[in-house]
Design an enzyme around this catalytic site. Structure first.
Site, PDB file in Angstrom:
ATOM      1  N   GLU A 115       2.739  80.709  63.013  1.00  0.00           N
ATOM      2  CA  GLU A 115       3.284  78.849  62.681  1.00  0.00           C
ATOM      3  C   GLU A 115       3.662  78.456  64.019  1.00  0.00           C
ATOM      4  O   GLU A 115       3.979  76.883  64.076  1.00  0.00           O
ATOM      5  CB  GLU A 115       4.903  79.075  62.416  1.00  0.00           C
ATOM      6  CG  GLU A 115       5.368  79.869  60.443  1.00  0.00           C
ATOM      7  CD  GLU A 115       6.166  80.214  60.494  1.00  0.00           C
ATOM      8  OE1 GLU A 115       7.090  79.632  59.236  1.00  0.00           O
ATOM      9  OE2 GLU A 115       7.095  81.527  60.988  1.00  0.00           O
ATOM     10  N   GLU A 135       5.161  88.317  56.518  1.00  0.00           N
ATOM     11  CA  GLU A 135       6.280  88.166  56.677  1.00  0.00           C
ATOM     12  C   GLU A 135       7.023  88.506  54.828  1.00  0.00           C
ATOM     13  O   GLU A 135       8.079  89.974  55.090  1.00  0.00           O
ATOM     14  CB  GLU A 135       7.499  87.089  56.334  1.00  0.00           C
ATOM     15  CG  GLU A 135       7.150  86.302  57.413  1.00  0.00           C
ATOM     16  CD  GLU A 135       5.696  85.238  58.388  1.00  0.00           C
ATOM     17  OE1 GLU A 135       6.149  84.525  59.256  1.00  0.00           O
ATOM     18  OE2 GLU A 135       4.899  85.294  57.369  1.00  0.00           O
TER      19      GLU A 135
END
Length: 258
Positions: A115, A135
């Site tokens: 990210e 995640e």
């Protein structure tokens, strides 16, 4: 400020910001994120700095994710505050940075690390790099812009596949998908990042900032109007006058960011 978790280094007008927690694969704990915010602000307000390269210490990892130990015991409100604060202070700040930011991905870029790279304007990967958003294996989803920026970069279907399977991909696969701009050997990674930044920082700084703003608006309802407004603003700059004069006089322009 004396940093404990990052290092900064200037090479001419390029500032390196190096995530320096090598024993933890440069994971982003709260202290590292705070220091990164301070370092970004310092670079933004330093007129000598023309652009940034963000990378990780060592050869194993760019950033291998967030520091999961800090997530233990968090509830929905704490998670919301964590994501909101770091969007504002780090990831959105980088995406909207008025100076070019290049991610030099020197190894694993996972979770918050990917990210971070996706928030940068340009991504260069070493050929040994591996990327992914794992995640869902923790019962979470990407919370630092991963669902949005990955979709914008590679499309909805492939983004959903990578997020839902939690698969890692190689640098070559990331290049094929459009996730990274270039793949080079580890030895040539920093040289390639510097080469691209050097090209950019010879151009008009205010025009570069305007281009970043306009491109970031692409696909939104205001995208074309943002482009028009940024285009118009350029006409009021001294750099525009210098660029036109240099073109007509057949010489190289000397831009001053004014």
């Amino acid at each position: 400020m004396v940093y404990q978790n990052i290092r900064t280094e200037d090479r001419g007008r390029i500032r390196y910001i190096i995530i320096s927690r090598e024993s933890k694969l440069n994971a982003l704990n709260k202290d590292t994120l705070f220091e990164l915010h301070i370092a970004l602000g310092d670079a933004l307000h330093n007129d000598h700095i023309g652009g940034l390269i963000i990378t990780g210490a060592g050869a194993k990892a760019f950033v291998a994710g967030g520091d999961i130990a800090e997530f233990k015991g968090m509830d929905a409100e704490a998670g919301r505050n964590l994501a909101h604060e770091n969007h504002k202070n780090i990831f959105n700040l980088i995406e909207g940075f008025s100076k070019p930011v290049v991610a030099a991905i020197n190894g694993f870029a996972l979770g918050g690390g990917l990210e971070l790279a996706m928030a940068c304007h340009i991504r260069i990967a070493a050929d040994n790099a591996k990327m992914g958003l794992p995640e869902v294996t923790l019962g979470l989803i990407p919370g630092y812009g991963g669902t949005q920026r990955l979709t914008n970069l590679i499309g909805k279907g492939k983004a959903l596949e990578l997020i839902m399977t939690a698969d890692m991909i190689t640098a070559a696969e990331a290049y094929q998908l459009g996730l990274v701009n270039h793949v080079v050997s580890q030895d040539h990674l920093m040289g390639k990042a510097e080469e691209i930044l050097q090209k950019i920082i010879t151009k008009a700084p205010l025009a570069i900032a305007a281009a970043i703003t306009a491109v970031n608006a692409a696909g939104t309802a205001d995208g074309f109007e943002t482009e028009i407004e940024e285009f118009a603003k350029c006409f009021n700059t001294n750099d525009y006058k210098e660029g036109v004069a240099a073109f007509l006089e057949k010489r190289k322009p000397v831009f001053k960011g004014k």
